[in-house]
Write a protein that holds these residues in place. Sequence first.
Motif, PDB file in Angstrom:
ATOM      1  N   LEU A 245       0.192  -7.179   2.259  1.00  0.00           N
ATOM      2  CA  LEU A 245       0.222  -7.351   0.813  1.00  0.00           C
ATOM      3  C   LEU A 245       1.634  -7.713   0.377  1.00  0.00           C
ATOM      4  CD1 LEU A 245      -1.936  -4.272  -0.222  1.00  0.00           C
ATOM      5  CD2 LEU A 245      -2.669  -6.658   0.054  1.00  0.00           C
ATOM      6  N   HIS A 246       1.719  -8.577  -0.632  1.00  0.00           N
ATOM      7  CA  HIS A 246       3.009  -9.049  -1.135  1.00  0.00           C
ATOM      8  C   HIS A 246       2.984  -9.052  -2.655  1.00  0.00           C
ATOM      9  CE1 HIS A 246       3.901 -10.342   2.949  1.00  0.00           C
ATOM     10  NE2 HIS A 246       2.701 -10.896   2.969  1.00  0.00           N
TER      11      HIS A 246
ATOM     12  N   LEU B 157      -8.615 -11.559  -0.972  1.00  0.00           N
ATOM     13  CA  LEU B 157      -7.163 -11.581  -1.101  1.00  0.00           C
ATOM     14  C   LEU B 157      -6.726 -13.017  -1.317  1.00  0.00           C
ATOM     15  CD1 LEU B 157      -4.337 -10.291  -0.896  1.00  0.00           C
ATOM     16  CD2 LEU B 157      -4.524 -10.503   1.598  1.00  0.00           C
ATOM     17  N   ASN B 158      -6.179 -13.297  -2.491  1.00  0.00           N
ATOM     18  CA  ASN B 158      -5.703 -14.641  -2.832  1.00  0.00           C
ATOM     19  C   ASN B 158      -6.765 -15.702  -2.553  1.00  0.00           C
ATOM     20  OD1 ASN B 158      -3.176 -13.583  -3.625  1.00  0.00           O
ATOM     21  ND2 ASN B 158      -2.482 -13.620  -1.506  1.00  0.00           N
TER      22      ASN B 158
ATOM     23  N   MET C 199       0.993  -6.508  -8.372  1.00  0.00           N
ATOM     24  CA  MET C 199      -0.079  -7.336  -7.884  1.00  0.00           C
ATOM     25  C   MET C 199      -1.229  -7.272  -8.868  1.00  0.00           C
ATOM     26  SD  MET C 199      -1.868  -5.408  -4.622  1.00  0.00           S
ATOM     27  CE  MET C 199      -0.362  -5.636  -3.771  1.00  0.00           C
TER      28      MET C 199
ATOM     29  N   ASP D 255       0.359 -10.885  -5.187  1.00  0.00           N
ATOM     30  CA  ASP D 255      -0.970 -11.095  -4.606  1.00  0.00           C
ATOM     31  C   ASP D 255      -2.050 -10.817  -5.641  1.00  0.00           C
ATOM     32  OD1 ASP D 255      -0.189 -11.853  -2.069  1.00  0.00           O
ATOM     33  OD2 ASP D 255      -0.508  -9.877  -1.175  1.00  0.00           O
TER      34      ASP D 255
END
Length: 65
Positions: A50-51, A35-36, A1, A54
Amino acid sequence: MKLNGEWHEIPEHLDDVRTLLSHFQLDNRVVMVELNDTILEKSEHGHSQLHEGDQIELVQFVGGG
């Protein structure tokens, strides 16, 4: 990330914003989390998953004078 503009490998157990902040010892500080491209409220940290891929920006507020 991507964390604060740099790519990082994050351990898999850090699966939400709350655990990420705890990992970096920021859970007891005033921190703005994006986040994003979405700014999160503190109440959203525990369920903001979370991925891979990200993009997260963490801004810590510091007092002074």
